[in-house]
Enzyme design. Structure first.
Site, short mmCIF file in Angstrom:
data_model
loop_
_atom_site.label_atom_id
_atom_site.label_comp_id
_atom_site.label_asym_id
_atom_site.label_seq_id
_atom_site.Cartn_x
_atom_site.Cartn_y
_atom_site.Cartn_z
N SER A 1 0.81 -1.21 0.00
CA SER A 1 0.00 0.00 0.00
C SER A 1 0.84 1.26 0.00
O SER A 1 0.40 2.31 -0.46
CB SER A 1 -0.91 0.00 1.23
OG SER A 1 -0.13 -0.08 2.42
N THR B 1 -3.28 -8.66 2.50
CA THR B 1 -2.86 -8.51 1.11
C THR B 1 -2.36 -7.11 0.80
O THR B 1 -1.57 -6.94 -0.13
CB THR B 1 -4.04 -8.84 0.18
OG1 THR B 1 -5.16 -8.00 0.49
CG2 THR B 1 -4.46 -10.30 0.35
N CYS B 2 -2.81 -6.12 1.55
CA CYS B 2 -2.34 -4.76 1.29
C CYS B 2 -0.87 -4.58 1.64
O CYS B 2 -0.20 -3.69 1.10
CB CYS B 2 -3.17 -3.76 2.08
SG CYS B 2 -4.94 -3.87 1.74
N PHE B 3 -0.38 -5.40 2.56
CA PHE B 3 1.01 -5.27 3.00
C PHE B 3 1.83 -6.51 2.67
O PHE B 3 2.96 -6.64 3.15
CB PHE B 3 1.04 -5.02 4.52
CG PHE B 3 0.13 -3.92 4.96
CD1 PHE B 3 -1.08 -4.21 5.58
CD2 PHE B 3 0.48 -2.60 4.75
CE1 PHE B 3 -1.93 -3.19 5.98
CE2 PHE B 3 -0.37 -1.57 5.16
CZ PHE B 3 -1.57 -1.87 5.77
#
Length: 1004
Positions: A948, A970-972
Site C-alpha cells: 500500500s 494482502t495490502c502489505f
C-alpha cells in the site's frame, strides 16, 4: 472397383495432394492385373476375400479455417504382428462437408488371423500436409460372412474415430460395411464383380456385433435445463450454461447437475477458470482424453505411437525412463518421487564434468550413491545381477529399466539375514554385502531385513534410520551402494572420485547449524543432465554446454521436462527419495533435522532434495533494460492535481462485471480514474490499501475475458490464449462500449501498478504498439494457417489457382472477401505472393477486429499516453500488463522478511518453506493470491512486490496460537503465521486457509 492383394506396397508415404490420384490409379491397376494367380504371401493360414464399403462419415472435426473439411479415407492393410503394410488405397475427396458420403467398395485378399485394416480420415489441404481427422483400426478375425441364399438387409456399423496421438483433435464416426465373400471353391475371385452388381447388402450373423452397433447408434443424452450446445468458428463443440453464465468443453449430464447444488457448480467452474488462466504452462500440454470404443474391438496399437512425447524430453533421454505410451492425466506421488530421485542423482564432479560416457556404455545399469571408500569399492566382489526388484526410496535409475537375470548363488554369513555376507576391507574394517540387491553398507543388518531382502529393497538398508541414536548418520547419500560392473572397472572415473571425496572423513565431528554460516546463493552445477556443463558468459549470464551434441544454449536443460511431468500433484515429504551424493542427514540435540554437504563442507537446515529446479520452479529472468524502462515509465506518469483523493467503488461479487462497467463508464472525465482506487465488496469488512483492488482486478479479469460474453475467444491453438472475437457485434450490440471499458480497466491496472489475469496472442500487443504483424507471429496463433502460408512463400503457388480473396464463414454461410480491389480476379503468382501473404495476415489479425481494437485503445489511452507505452516491445508490454505466471520459490524465499520472533532459521519458517516446496504449481499460485491478492508476479520477481505504501517485500510475522489458522494482509503482502508445533500441523492449516479463504471479513 479393384481387388487389392498382398503384397502391394506404396513407397512414398508423404504424398503431395497432386500425386495421390496418380498413385491410386497405379495401385488399382496393379491389383486388378494380379488379381488371379498371385500367390498369397501375407502370412500363414487360409486367405479370404474381404469386401469393404466405406459408406460415410458422421460429424467429423472441423479443420479448415474458412469452412467445412474436404475429407477422404485412406485404407491400409497390414500385418498385425510385424506392423508391415501390404496394401494402400483411398477414397475420393468430398468437398466442404463434415458429413461426407463416399459409398465406395474395395476388395482385399486377407488372412483373418493376423491381418488388420486401418482406416485413416484426412482433410485434403492444397497448401500443406493433409490434416488428420481420426482413424479406426479393425481386426479381421470376427467379421461376418455373406450368405447369398438369404434376403440380406443393408447393414453397417458406426466406428468411433480415434486419435493418433495425445495431441490429435478428432471427433465423429466412420460408417463402414465389411464382410467376407462366401467360399465357393475357388470361384470367389472370378465372380466377385458379378456378385457385386447383384448384391445390395448382407446379413451380419454376429449378434454381439449387431448389439454393439445398436448401442453405438444411440443418440447422446439430452442436456440439462439451461444448457446449450454450440460450435465455435474452429469447429470445436462447447456447452453454454445460461444459469451461471459460463462455458465448458465437456458435455454435461443430468446426473452431474442433480448431484450438486448450484453453488458447487459455480465453484467448480470458477476453479476450472483459475486453472485455465494460472497454469498456462500445464494447460498448453493438456492431454486430450480419449473416449473408449465399444463393440468388442481389439486393442489398437496405433494409438500408442506418440512422437511428440518422445521428443518432449530428448535432452534428458539418458537420465529419464521412456515416457508412458498413452496419455496420463494424473500420476501417483510415488512415481513423481522416483522421477525427482532420478534427477537428484545426476550430479557432476568437482570439475563439472558429467559421467555421460559411463552411462552411455551401460545405459541399463543402476547407479546408487556410494557410502563406502574407494578401497572397499575395489575389493567388493559382487555376484551376477539379481532378479528385478521394486525401486526403493534410495534407488535411482539412469537410463531405461531392464530386468536382470536371477542370481546363481547367494553367500550367507551365519547370524545374518538370507543373502547377506560379512567382509573386511584392506584396513580391517567390517562391512556387509547384500547379494539380494547388490548393495553394501557399514551397518550390520538385523534379522527383520530377511523378509525384505529377496523381494526387493522396499525398505532396504534404510531401516536403520529409526534407531534412536542422535549422532549416528541417518542417511549419507543413502547408506547403501550399488557397485555395477562399469564402476569396478573405472580406475579414476568421476564417480570414483566423487565417492572418495564424499567419505574421505566419515567420522568427522558433528557441526552445529547454529554456528554454521548461512548458505550463499552461488552458481551451482548440481542436477545437470549427463554431458551438460554450465558456464558464465562475460556479461554475467549463465549458459549451458551440451557436450553430447557439442552445442550451447541459454536455456536451462533442467527445466525441460516430459509432458507427463508438467502437471503433477503435490509431493509427499516421505517420497522425496535419497539425498544427493555427498550429503548427510543428521538430527540436532533439540530434535531438528539438518543436512551436511561434505562436498562444500557446509551445513544447512534446508533439505537439498527440495532445491531441484524441477520443484522450486524456473528462475526469474531479470531484465535490466526493462527495469530502466519501467522506472522511466513510472516517472512520467503524473497524477492530476484537481481530482479527488480517491475513486471509490462498492460492488457485489456476484455482479462485478456489470456494476464495474456502469461505474467506470459513468465517469465523464477519465482523469478521475487516476485517483487512488478504493474498492469495497458488499457485506465484507475490509480496508483497501491495495489488496482489495488487486482482488478486484483478478475477479474482473475472469469476467471480462470469459468467452461466454462473446467479446473474446480462444485462439486456434489452445483454450487459454485470448484474441478479440471478430463477431462480437453479433453477441452484443454495445460491444464497442464494452471494449472501451476493457481498455479503461487495462489502463487502470497499468497506471496503478496492478496486473490483469489473462493472456492475449502476441499480435494483440503488436496492434497496441502499432507494429507490423509478420508471418512469424502467425505461428504461435494458428500453426496450420502458418504452415499453409509458409508453403506458399517457399514454393510457386501458381498451380494452386489462388486469388486475392478469402472465403469467410459466418453461421453456416460463406462470404468471399477481397483482400484488395477486384481481388477475386487477380491470381496469386510467384511474383506477388509476398503481397498476398501480407494481406492475409492483415485481414486475419487487423481488418476483422479493427473497430474493436480502436475502441479498446480509446479507453486505454484515456489514462496512458500511447507514446509512453511504445517504449516497451510486445513481450515487455505483456509482462507489464499480466506479469509472470510461474513462481520461483527460491526467489520468493530470498526476498522475504520476518518479524516478531521469526528468523530464517526458525523451525516454523523452515517448515513453511518446506510446505511451499511440496506444493504443486496451482497451490503455489493460490498461496500467492492468498497473501498478495493477485496470482501474478512482477517482471523482475518478488524483489519488486508492491504494497500500500510502495515497495513491500513478502513478510511472515508470528501471531496467534497454534489452534488458529494463518491469516493474510494482502495490502502489505504479510502473512500472520501462528507458531505451530509440528510440520504436519502447519501444512494442514496452511492449505486449509488457502483453499477456503474468500473475502476480507476481519482481515485488511
Amino acid at each position: 472397383m479393384s481387388l487389392c492383394e498382398a503384397p502391394v506396397h506404396v513407397g512414398d508415404k508423404e504424398l503431395k495432394y497432386f500425386q495421390i490420384p496418380q498413385m491410386l490409379s497405379q495401385l488399382s491397376l496393379l491389383a486388378s492385373h494380379h488379381s488371379r494367380g498371385l500367390e498369397f504371401s501375407g502370412g500363414q493360414g487360409e486367405s479370404r476375400i474381404l469386401r469393404v464399403k466405406v459408406v460415410s462419415g458422421i460429424d467429423l472435426a472441423k479443420k479448415d479455417i474458412f469452412g467445412a473439411s474436404d475429407p477422404y479415407v485412406k485404407l491400409s492393410l497390414y500385418v498385425a504382428d510385424e506392423n508391415r503394410e501390404l496394401a494402400l488405397v483411398q477414397t475420393k475427396t468430398i468437398k466442404k462437408t463434415l458429413n461426407p458420403k463416399w459409398n465406395e467398395e474395395f476388395y482385399f485378399r486377407v488372412n483373418p488371423s493376423n491381418h488388420r485394416l486401418l482406416f485413416e480420415v484426412f482433410d485434403e489441404n492444397r497448401l500443406t500436409r493433409d490434416d488428420f481427422l481420426g482413424q479406426v483400426d479393425v481386426p479381421l478375425s470376427h467379421l461376418p460372412t455373406e450368405d447369398p441364399t438369404m434376403e440380406r438387409p443393408y447393414t453397417f456399423k458406426d466406428f468411433l474415430l480415434r486419435p493418433r496421438s495425445h495431441k490429435s483433435r478428432v471427433k465423429g464416426f466412420l460408417r463402414l460395411k465389411m464382410a467376407y465373400m462366401p467360399k465357393n471353391g475357388g470361384q470367389d475371385e472370378e465372380n466377385s464383380e458379378q456378385r457385386d452388381d447383384m448384391e445390395h447388402g448382407w446379413e451380419v450373423v454376429d449378434s454381439n456385433d449387431s448389439a454393439s452397433q445398436h448401442q453405438e447408434e444411440l443418440p447422446p443424452p439430452p442436456l440439462p435445463p439451461g444448457w446449450e450446445e454450440k460450435v465455435d468458428n474452429l469447429g470445436r463443440t462447447y456447452y453454454v450454461n445460461h444459469n451461471n453464465r459460463s462455458t465448458q468443453w465437456h458435455r454435461p449430464s443430468l446426473m452431474d447437475v442433480s448431484s450438486e447444488s448450484d453453488n458447487n457448480i459455480r465453484q467448480i467452474n470458477q476453479e476450472a477458470a483459475h486453472r485455465r488462466f494460472r497454469s498456462r504452462r500445464h494447460i498448453s500440454e493438456d492431454l486430450e482424453p480419449e473416449a473408449s470404443e465399444g463393440g468388442g474391438e481389439g486393442p489398437e496399437p496405433w494409438e500408442t505411437i506418440s512422437e511428440e512425447m518422445n521428443m518432449a524430453g530428448d535432452s534428458l533421454s539418458l537420465a529419464l525412463p521412456p515416457p508412458p505410451a498413452s496419455p496420463v492425466s494424473r500420476t501417483s506421488p510415488q512415481e513423481l518421487s522416483e522421477e525427482v530421485s532420478r534427477r537428484l542423482q545426476i550430479t557432476p564432479d568437482s570439475n563439472g564434468e558429467q559421467f555421460s560416457s559411463l552411462i552411455q556404455r551401460e545405459p541399463s545399469s543402476r547407479l546408487r550413491s556410494c557410502s563406502v571408500t574407494d578401497t572397499v569399492a575395489e575389493q567388493a566382489h559382487l555376484p551376477p545381477p539379481s532378479t528385478p526388484t521394486r525401486r526403493a526410496r534410495s534407488s535411482t535409475v539412469t537410463g531405461g529399466e531392464e530386468p536382470t537375470p536371477s542370481v546363481a548363488y547367494v553367500h550367507t554369513t551365519p547370524g545374518l539375514p538370507s543373502g547377506w555376507e560379512e567382509r573386511k576391507d584392506a584396513k580391517g574394517r567390517t562391512y556387509y554385502v547384500n547379494h539380494n540387491n547388490r548393495t553394501t553398507t557399514w551397518t550390520r543388518p538385523i534379522m527383520q531385513l530377511a523378509e525384505d531382502g529377496a523381494s526387493g529393497s522396499a525398505t532396504n538398508s534404510n531401516n536403520h534410520l529409526v534407531e534412536p541414536q542422535i549422532r549416528r548418520p541417518r542417511s549419507l547419500s543413502s547408506p547403501t551402494v550399488t557397485l555395477s560392473a562399469p564402476l569396478e572397472g573405472a580406475k579414476d572415473s568421476p564417480i570414483r572420485r566423487a565417492v572418495k571425496d564424499t567419505l574421505s572423513n566419515p567420522q568427522s565431528p558433528q557441526p552445529s547449524p547454529y554456528n554454521s554460516p548461512k548458505p550463499q546463493h552461488k552458481v551451482t552445477q548440481s542436477f545437470l543432465p549427463p554431458g551438460w556443463e554450465m558456464r558464465i558468459a562475460p556479461n554475467g549470464r549463465p549458459f549451458f554446454i551440451d557436450h553430447n551434441t557439442k552445442t550451447t544454449t541459454w536455456e536451462d536443460p533442467r527445466l525441460k521436462f516430459p509432458v507427463h511431468m508438467r502437471s503433477k500433484a503435490s509431493l509427499n515429504p516421505n517420497d522425496l527419495g535419497p539425498l544427493p551424493p555427498g550429503w548427510e542427514e543428521r538430527i540436532h540435540l533439540d530434535g531438528r533435522t539438518f543436512y551436511i554437504d561434505h562436498n562444500s563442507k557446509i551445513t544447512q537446515w534446508e533439505d537439498p532434495r527440495l532445491q531441484n529446479p524441477a520443484i522450486t520452479g524456473p528462475a526469474v529472468p531479470y531484465s535490466r533494460e526493462f527495469k530502466q524502462k519501467y522506472d522511466y515509465f513510472r516517472k512520467k506518469l503524473k497524477k492530476p492535481a484537481d481530482i479527488p483523493n480517491r475513486f471509490e467503488m462498492k460492488l457485489h461479487r456476484n455482479n462485478i462485471f456489470e456494476e464495474s462497467y456502469r461505474r467506470i463508464m459513468s465517469v465523464k472525465r477519465p482523469d478521475v480514474l487516476k485517483a487512488r482506487l478504493w474498492i469495497e465488496f458488499e457485506s465484507e469488512k475490509g480496508l483497501d490499501y491495495g489488496g482489495v483492488a488487486r482482488e478486484w482486478f483478478f475477479l474482473l479479469s475472469k469476467e471480462m475475458f470469459n468467452p461466454y460474453y462473446g467479446l473474446f475467444e480462444y485462439s486456434a491453438t489452445d483454450n487459454y490464449t485470448l484474441q478479440i472475437n471478430p463477431n462480437s457485434g453479433l453477441c452484443n450490440e454495445d460491444h464497442l462500449s464494452y471494449f472501451t471499458f476493457i481498455g479503461r480497466v487495462a489502463g487502470l491496472a497499468v497506471f496503478h501498478g496492478k496486473l490483469l489475469d489473462g493472456f492475449f496472442i502476441r499480435p494483440f500487443y503488436k496492434m497496441m504498439l502499432g507494429k507490423q504483424i509478420t508471418l512469424n507471429d502467425m505461428e504461435s496463433v494458428d500453426s496450420e494457417y502458418y504452415n499453409s502460408l509458409k508453403w506458399i512463400l517457399e514454393n510457386d503457388p501458381t498451380e494452386l489457382d489462388l486469388m486475392f480473396c478469402i472465403d469467410e464463414e459466418n453461421f453456416g454461410q460463406t462470404y468471399q472477401v477481397d483482400l484488395k480491389p477486384n481481388g477475386s480476379e487477380i491470381m496469386v503468382t510467384n511474383e506477388n505472393k509476398r503481397e498476398y501473404i501480407d494481406l492475409v495476415i492483415q485481414w486475419r489479425f487487423v481488418n476483422r477486429v479493427q473497430k474493436q481494437m480502436n475502441a479498446f485503445l480509446e479507453g486505454f489511452t484515456e489514462l496512458l499516453p500511447i507514446d509512453l507505452i511504445k517504449i516497451f516491445d510486445e513481450n515487455e508490454l505483456e509482462l507489464l500488463m499480466c506479469g509472470l505466471g510461474d513462481v520461483d520459490v527460491n526467489d520468493w524465499r530470498q526476498h522475504s522478511i520476518y518479524k516478531n520472533g521469526y528468523c530464517p532459521n526458525h523451525p516454523v519458517i523452515q517448515w513453511f518453506w518446506k510446505a511451499v516446496l511440496l506444493m504443486d504449481a496451482e497451490k503455489r499460485i493460490r498461496l500467492l493470491q492468498f497473501v498478495t491478492g493477485t496470482s501474478r508476479v512482477p517482471m523482475n520477481g518478488f524483489a519488486e512486490l508492491y504494497g500500500s505504501n510502495g515497495p513491500q517485500l513478502f513478510t511472515i510475522e508470528q501471531w496467534g496460537s497454534p489452534e488458529k489458522l494463518p491469516r493474510a494482509h494482502t495490502c502489505f503482502n504479510r502473512l500472520d503465521l501462528p507458531p505451530y508445533e509440528t510440520f504436519e500441523d502447519l501444512r494442514e492449516k496452511l492449505l486449509m486457509a488457502v483453499e477456503n479463504a474468500q473475502g476480507f471479513e476481519g482481515v485488511d
